[in-house]
Motif scaffolding. Structure first.
Motif, PDB file in Angstrom:
ATOM      1  N   LEU A   3       8.982  18.954   9.124  1.00  0.00           N
ATOM      2  CA  LEU A   3       9.277  18.076  10.247  1.00  0.00           C
ATOM      3  C   LEU A   3      10.759  18.079  10.606  1.00  0.00           C
ATOM      4  N   ASP A   4      11.555  18.772   9.802  1.00  0.00           N
ATOM      5  CA  ASP A   4      12.999  18.835  10.006  1.00  0.00           C
ATOM      6  C   ASP A   4      13.622  17.438   9.926  1.00  0.00           C
ATOM      7  N   VAL A   5      13.151  16.647   8.973  1.00  0.00           N
ATOM      8  CA  VAL A   5      13.691  15.300   8.745  1.00  0.00           C
ATOM      9  C   VAL A   5      14.730  15.382   7.627  1.00  0.00           C
ATOM     10  N   PRO A   6      15.986  15.084   7.894  1.00  0.00           N
ATOM     11  CA  PRO A   6      17.000  15.122   6.825  1.00  0.00           C
ATOM     12  C   PRO A   6      16.694  14.083   5.749  1.00  0.00           C
ATOM     13  N   TYR A   7      16.982  14.435   4.500  1.00  0.00           N
ATOM     14  CA  TYR A   7      16.774  13.484   3.408  1.00  0.00           C
ATOM     15  C   TYR A   7      17.820  13.700   2.330  1.00  0.00           C
ATOM     16  N   ALA A   8      18.119  12.621   1.630  1.00  0.00           N
ATOM     17  CA  ALA A   8      19.010  12.668   0.476  1.00  0.00           C
ATOM     18  C   ALA A   8      18.229  12.188  -0.733  1.00  0.00           C
TER      19      ALA A   8
ATOM     20  N   GLU B 115      26.927   2.561  -6.486  1.00  0.00           N
ATOM     21  CA  GLU B 115      27.722   3.657  -5.918  1.00  0.00           C
ATOM     22  C   GLU B 115      26.841   4.861  -5.604  1.00  0.00           C
ATOM     23  N   MET B 116      25.832   5.109  -6.457  1.00  0.00           N
ATOM     24  CA  MET B 116      24.930   6.228  -6.200  1.00  0.00           C
ATOM     25  C   MET B 116      24.132   6.009  -4.923  1.00  0.00           C
ATOM     26  N   GLY B 117      23.694   4.775  -4.694  1.00  0.00           N
ATOM     27  CA  GLY B 117      23.009   4.476  -3.445  1.00  0.00           C
ATOM     28  C   GLY B 117      23.911   4.692  -2.247  1.00  0.00           C
ATOM     29  N   GLN B 118      25.165   4.243  -2.382  1.00  0.00           N
ATOM     30  CA  GLN B 118      26.119   4.417  -1.285  1.00  0.00           C
ATOM     31  C   GLN B 118      26.391   5.889  -1.009  1.00  0.00           C
ATOM     32  N   LEU B 119      26.615   6.661  -2.078  1.00  0.00           N
ATOM     33  CA  LEU B 119      26.911   8.082  -1.897  1.00  0.00           C
ATOM     34  C   LEU B 119      25.713   8.836  -1.325  1.00  0.00           C
ATOM     35  N   ALA B 120      24.503   8.491  -1.769  1.00  0.00           N
ATOM     36  CA  ALA B 120      23.309   9.134  -1.212  1.00  0.00           C
ATOM     37  C   ALA B 120      23.219   8.850   0.285  1.00  0.00           C
ATOM     38  N   GLY B 121      23.522   7.593   0.660  1.00  0.00           N
ATOM     39  CA  GLY B 121      23.522   7.250   2.078  1.00  0.00           C
ATOM     40  C   GLY B 121      24.565   8.026   2.857  1.00  0.00           C
ATOM     41  N   LEU B 122      25.747   8.150   2.291  1.00  0.00           N
ATOM     42  CA  LEU B 122      26.816   8.874   2.983  1.00  0.00           C
ATOM     43  C   LEU B 122      26.490  10.357   3.136  1.00  0.00           C
ATOM     44  N   GLU B 123      25.893  10.955   2.096  1.00  0.00           N
ATOM     45  CA  GLU B 123      25.514  12.366   2.192  1.00  0.00           C
ATOM     46  C   GLU B 123      24.416  12.565   3.226  1.00  0.00           C
ATOM     47  N   LEU B 124      23.483  11.598   3.317  1.00  0.00           N
ATOM     48  CA  LEU B 124      22.448  11.686   4.347  1.00  0.00           C
ATOM     49  C   LEU B 124      23.076  11.621   5.737  1.00  0.00           C
ATOM     50  N   LEU B 125      24.017  10.722   5.930  1.00  0.00           N
ATOM     51  CA  LEU B 125      24.658  10.598   7.241  1.00  0.00           C
ATOM     52  C   LEU B 125      25.470  11.854   7.577  1.00  0.00           C
ATOM     53  N   LYS B 126      26.054  12.481   6.563  1.00  0.00           N
ATOM     54  CA  LYS B 126      26.708  13.777   6.786  1.00  0.00           C
ATOM     55  C   LYS B 126      25.695  14.800   7.281  1.00  0.00           C
ATOM     56  N   ALA B 127      24.527  14.819   6.631  1.00  0.00           N
ATOM     57  CA  ALA B 127      23.494  15.788   7.004  1.00  0.00           C
ATOM     58  C   ALA B 127      23.016  15.556   8.428  1.00  0.00           C
TER      59      ALA B 127
ATOM     60  N   ARG C 220      24.880  14.707  10.852  1.00  0.00           N
ATOM     61  CA  ARG C 220      25.893  15.299  11.729  1.00  0.00           C
ATOM     62  C   ARG C 220      25.875  16.817  11.637  1.00  0.00           C
ATOM     63  N   ASP C 221      25.802  17.322  10.389  1.00  0.00           N
ATOM     64  CA  ASP C 221      25.851  18.774  10.160  1.00  0.00           C
ATOM     65  C   ASP C 221      25.278  19.036   8.779  1.00  0.00           C
ATOM     66  N   ARG C 222      24.150  19.744   8.726  1.00  0.00           N
ATOM     67  CA  ARG C 222      23.476  19.977   7.441  1.00  0.00           C
ATOM     68  C   ARG C 222      24.394  20.660   6.429  1.00  0.00           C
ATOM     69  N   ASP C 223      25.305  21.511   6.917  1.00  0.00           N
ATOM     70  CA  ASP C 223      26.160  22.259   5.998  1.00  0.00           C
ATOM     71  C   ASP C 223      27.251  21.400   5.372  1.00  0.00           C
ATOM     72  N   GLU C 224      27.501  20.221   5.923  1.00  0.00           N
ATOM     73  CA  GLU C 224      28.528  19.341   5.366  1.00  0.00           C
ATOM     74  C   GLU C 224      28.035  18.594   4.136  1.00  0.00           C
ATOM     75  N   ALA C 225      26.735  18.360   4.048  1.00  0.00           N
ATOM     76  CA  ALA C 225      26.179  17.524   2.988  1.00  0.00           C
ATOM     77  C   ALA C 225      25.879  18.347   1.738  1.00  0.00           C
ATOM     78  N   GLY C 226      25.890  17.686   0.595  1.00  0.00           N
ATOM     79  CA  GLY C 226      25.582  18.373  -0.659  1.00  0.00           C
ATOM     80  C   GLY C 226      25.223  17.376  -1.745  1.00  0.00           C
ATOM     81  N   MET C 227      25.177  17.875  -2.977  1.00  0.00           N
ATOM     82  CA  MET C 227      24.852  17.035  -4.129  1.00  0.00           C
ATOM     83  C   MET C 227      26.138  16.596  -4.812  1.00  0.00           C
TER      84      MET C 227
END
Length: 335
Positions: A140-145, A296-308, A310-317
């Motif tokens: 479905l091309d749904v971004p997820y963290a 903090e892990m919840g916050q970082l997961a949220g931030l990485e999702l929001l990066k994704a 904007r641009d899938r290549d910006e987000a990571g683990m």
């Protein structure tokens, strides 16, 4: 049966993410790879799911946290962290309780994505490792963290080196003179259960202690399961002098069981847990535990999702550090 995006990926010899990029005409795909994917699409007569097209190019500024976890303390901390991330970027958060082993979990999530027009989702254990759900989200091309996924190298989200943390905890117990150290495992569907068991075994091995299967019992990450497991362990002919529970809720259950049997913590039995959720500081005695910075892990997961988004290549683990919180529930082994 309808051809799925994973079938196209297998035929073309690429990842589902690459197929998605080609279908959405994204840049940064090699010409040869694009040609292979397009050939596979033609050969299999693949038609993208209609909801994948309707989701493209729009924003609802709403993301969801998908969960099924018996530890309310853990979930509350993750939720607060996600809210921190969402507030900072003007997103709304929807809480979505699920039953991880339900037969219709994929259809339930798909309907939720379509009806609520979700921009993306954050997956918590054990949902974070559901292969069918991950495949459908990719389709479905749904971004997820993902929080603490088993395959961290393939995901966007956040993780902790749980095995190393447990090895350090076992070393702490050994330094106090404990030799019969028991372990209460978590729910088998959680990646954390395997990592923490592996850390326990490695800690014993590094201390020169033999692994005794009788000292390892099943739990479910709940207070009640910790109580039951501790009652069983303390009824052994040679009971343990220390018990490491795979999370704080179970460790709290262990402490209750110890006192119900007329024993004391840590005089008779040392107890430790994992997570450092609020319950670890509110029980008596305060719990020795591994501080996994859950909020903090919840916050970082949220931030990485929001990066994704904007641009899938910006987000990571992102890997976050842990610390041992040494409190009054552990002490010298009884003589």
């Amino acid at each position: 049966m309808r051809v799925r995006i994973e079938d196209v990926a297998a035929e073309a010899g690429v990842s589902m993410k690459t197929v998605s990029r080609v279908l959405n005409r994204e840049p940064n795909v090699a010409a040869a790879t694009r040609a292979r994917v397009e050939a596979a699409v033609g050969k299999l007569r693949y038609t993208p799911h209609p909801s994948a097209r309707t989701l493209a190019g729009r924003r609802s500024y709403l993301v969801a946290m998908l969960y099924d976890n018996p530890s309310s303390n853990y979930l509350m901390e993750v939720e607060l962290g996600l809210l921190d991330a969402c507030k900072a970027h003007h997103y709304n958060l929807m809480l979505a309780p699920l039953i991880y082993d339900a037969r219709d979990i994929v259809d339930t999530v798909e309907a939720m994505v379509e009806q609520s027009r979700l921009d993306g989702v954050v997956l918590t254990p054990p949902i974070t490792d559901d292969p069918a759900l991950l495949a459908r989200l990719d389709e479905l091309d749904v971004p997820y963290a993902s929080i603490s996924p088993m395959e961290a190298h393939r995901r966007v989200g956040v993780t902790v080196d749980e095995g190393s943390a447990v090895r350090e905890m076992i070393a702490h117990l050994v330094s106090l003179g404990h030799r019969r150290i028991a372990h209460i495992k978590g729910h088998p569907a959680h990646g954390a259960t395997g990592w923490r068991l592996a850390g326990y075994r490695a800690g014993l091995r590094e201390a020169g202690l033999a692994f005794d299967p009788a000292l390892v019992v099943d739990g479910e990450f709940s207070h009640e399961s910790g109580f039951r497991a501790a009652t069983r362990l303390l009824a052994l002919p040679e009971p343990p002098t220390a018990i490491f529970a795979a999370n704080d809720d179970m460790a709290a259950g262990v402490i209750c069981a110890v006192y119900e049997l007329g024993l004391q913590v840590p005089r008779d039995v040392s107890v430790c847990g994992f997570d450092d959720t609020p319950i670890s500081r509110h029980i008596h005695p305060a719990l020795t535990t591994v501080r996994q910075p859950t909020r903090e892990m919840g916050q970082l997961a949220g931030l990485e999702l929001l990066k994704a988004l904007r641009d899938r290549d910006e987000a990571g683990m992102v890997e976050v550090p842990y610390t041992l919180q040494l409190r009054r529930s552990t002490g010298p082994a009884p003589r």
